[in-house]
Design an enzyme around this catalytic site. Structure first.
Site, mmCIF file in Angstrom:
data_model
loop_
_atom_site.group_PDB
_atom_site.id
_atom_site.type_symbol
_atom_site.label_atom_id
_atom_site.label_comp_id
_atom_site.label_asym_id
_atom_site.label_seq_id
_atom_site.Cartn_x
_atom_site.Cartn_y
_atom_site.Cartn_z
ATOM 1 N N LYS A 162 0.856 -1.188 0.000
ATOM 2 C CA LYS A 162 0.000 0.000 0.000
ATOM 3 C C LYS A 162 0.892 1.238 0.000
ATOM 4 O O LYS A 162 1.863 1.320 0.778
ATOM 5 C CB LYS A 162 -0.900 -0.001 1.239
ATOM 6 C CG LYS A 162 -1.960 -1.117 1.220
ATOM 7 C CD LYS A 162 -3.056 -0.839 0.230
ATOM 8 C CE LYS A 162 -4.205 -1.833 0.362
ATOM 9 N NZ LYS A 162 -5.260 -1.591 -0.649
ATOM 10 N N ASP A 190 -0.492 -0.563 -4.511
ATOM 11 C CA ASP A 190 -1.869 -0.052 -4.554
ATOM 12 C C ASP A 190 -1.876 1.364 -3.983
ATOM 13 O O ASP A 190 -1.605 1.558 -2.801
ATOM 14 C CB ASP A 190 -2.786 -0.966 -3.724
ATOM 15 C CG ASP A 190 -4.251 -0.620 -3.909
ATOM 16 O OD1 ASP A 190 -4.557 0.420 -4.529
ATOM 17 O OD2 ASP A 190 -5.103 -1.396 -3.423
ATOM 18 N N GLU A 218 -2.223 -0.563 -8.654
ATOM 19 C CA GLU A 218 -3.682 -0.495 -8.546
ATOM 20 C C GLU A 218 -4.124 0.938 -8.365
ATOM 21 O O GLU A 218 -3.551 1.676 -7.542
ATOM 22 C CB GLU A 218 -4.154 -1.277 -7.308
ATOM 23 C CG GLU A 218 -4.430 -2.711 -7.583
ATOM 24 C CD GLU A 218 -5.068 -3.389 -6.376
ATOM 25 O OE1 GLU A 218 -6.079 -2.889 -5.847
ATOM 26 O OE2 GLU A 218 -4.529 -4.422 -5.968
ATOM 27 N N ASP A 243 -9.214 -0.480 -10.026
ATOM 28 C CA ASP A 243 -9.905 -1.116 -8.893
ATOM 29 C C ASP A 243 -11.140 -0.294 -8.523
ATOM 30 O O ASP A 243 -12.251 -0.615 -8.950
ATOM 31 C CB ASP A 243 -8.948 -1.291 -7.711
ATOM 32 C CG ASP A 243 -9.583 -2.032 -6.549
ATOM 33 O OD1 ASP A 243 -10.736 -2.480 -6.701
ATOM 34 O OD2 ASP A 243 -8.957 -2.165 -5.483
ATOM 35 N N LYS A 267 -14.012 -7.503 -7.619
ATOM 36 C CA LYS A 267 -14.318 -7.816 -6.215
ATOM 37 C C LYS A 267 -15.827 -8.019 -6.111
ATOM 38 O O LYS A 267 -16.599 -7.191 -6.616
ATOM 39 C CB LYS A 267 -13.908 -6.665 -5.297
ATOM 40 C CG LYS A 267 -12.406 -6.488 -5.166
ATOM 41 C CD LYS A 267 -12.057 -5.303 -4.294
ATOM 42 C CE LYS A 267 -10.547 -5.134 -4.198
ATOM 43 N NZ LYS A 267 -10.186 -3.805 -3.672
HETATM 44 MG MG MG Z 1 -7.076 -1.825 -4.462
#
Ligand code: MG
Length: 367
Positions: A162, A190, A218, A243, A267
């Site tokens: 992240k 991400d 991402e 995303d 997702k």
């Molecule tokens: Mg993501």
């Protein structure tokens, strides 16, 4: 198999360490669990994590959608009227994709139980084994390097890092992580919408020029900024995965037609469940765009359903189903076996979940 009752409630699962991204910090998984009862012994299980910063779905919103929109449609219905139930679930209320996903997976679970077949086979799948990455929260570079080493010691060889909190530090963060892991470790990052398009191109190309070897990034820019996403995709050496920009199948068509991303992240909580996820997978395949299967911070009921989907579609080549591995405990019985990076499906009918401990009922609708 007729539906006789729909019940929903909460569970709380502590995390091993706080989960920090550019959008939020949390220390436990607080999910809504849905149970659909039938006139046979079969019970279908679903799960929805309230991820307000991404989906807009709070726990109260999920519970409200269950009580007022989703559950009333299900009572008395035959599970074999499957497509009708899928369409009703998607159409009975606008948005609320997490609550829809929970109902969708519980219905797939029941449909598989009715026909005595695991869901991944129902979807045409042959593989039963997946290897997931593990998420490293955004922190100072030294902490991230330490967390990355711990993940490597646990056997992970692909880490999702992240970034995006204080972008000046992001190259330093990645350098620290790259320096801490063995050669050959896959690093994906991400940014959770944190960068401006030009800033994203500068950071990403800077990382590659430093030899940090980033597999993909991402959602570098704001979810609604498709032109910015396309700008980054066209100029960055690092492949771009959409995303937060892709929730529905309609979002996926737009991104695919625009060529706004190199990859799509599916997702269940964004698209409303397996039924719509299959549409995104099929469209991506038509455009030659590979997909990641991802999850929110969620427990094993929901991640198990995502694993069944991933095992059924070859276009899903990137696996980010680490939710259960971030949790300190697992209250779920049955379903896929999660052991560090390895996820192995079982051949139990449906999705295989047989129970959830520490479930606290919030509501029930019975015939
Ligand atoms: Mg993501």
């Amino acid at each position: 198999m007729k539906i006789t009752a729909v019940e929903w409630g909460r569970i709380s699962i502590p995390l091993r360490t706080p989960f920090k991204t550019a959008l939020r910090t949390v220390d436990s998984v607080e999910d809504v669990i849905v149970k659909i009862y039938t006139d046979t012994a079969a019970v279908g299980y679903g799960e929805a994590p309230p991820t307000g910063v991404i989906t807009g779905d709070t726990a109260e919103a999920i519970i409200g959608a269950m009580e007022h929109h989703l559950a009333p449609n299900l009572l008395g219905r035959d599970v074999d009227d499957f497509e009708d139930l899928m369409l009703l679930t998607q159409r009975c209320v606008l948005h609320n994709t997490s609550a829809k996903a929970a109902v969708d997976m519980a219905l797939w679970d029941l449909y598989g139980k009715l026909h005595d077949i695991p869901v991944y086979k129902l979807l045409g799948g042959a593989r039963k084994h997946l290897v997931t990455d593990l998420t490293i929260s955004v922190n100072d570079p030294d902490t991230m390097a330490r967390d990355a080493r711990i993940a490597i010691d646990r056997g992970f060889d692909c880490l999702k890092i992240k970034v995006g909190v204080n972008p000046q530090l992001d190259v330093e963060r990645l350098s620290a992580v790259r320096g801490a892991v063995p050669v050959g470790t896959t690093l994906r990052i991400d940014a959770n919408q944190a960068w401006k398009p030009k800033e994203a191109v500068r950071i990403l190309n800077g990382m590659q020029e430093k030899g940090l070897d980033i597999e993909l990034v991402e959602q570098p820019v704001a979810a609604r900024d498709l032109e910015g996403l396309k700008y980054v995709t066209e100029r960055s050496y690092v492949p771009v995965l959409a995303d937060e920009a892709v929730f529905s199948p309609e979002d996926a068509i737009r991104i695919l037609q625009l060529g706004a991303a190199d990859l799509l992240n599916i997702k269940l909580m964004k698209c409303g469940g397996i039924y719509n996820a299959m549409k995104i997978a099929t469209m991506s395949e038509m455009y030659g765009v590979e997909c990641m299967i991802g999850c929110m911070l969620e427990g094993r009921v929901a991640v198990n359903a995502a694993a069944h989907l991933a095992c059924a579609r070859q276009v899903i080549t990137k696996i980010d189903l680490d939710g259960p591995m971030l949790c300190a405990q697992d209250p779920v019985h049955g379903g896929a076996v999660f052991c560090e990076r390895n996820i192995t499906l079982t051949d139990e009918p449906g999705l295989g979940v047989t129970g959830v401990d520490r479930f606290e009922r919030v509501g029930i609708l019975e015939k």
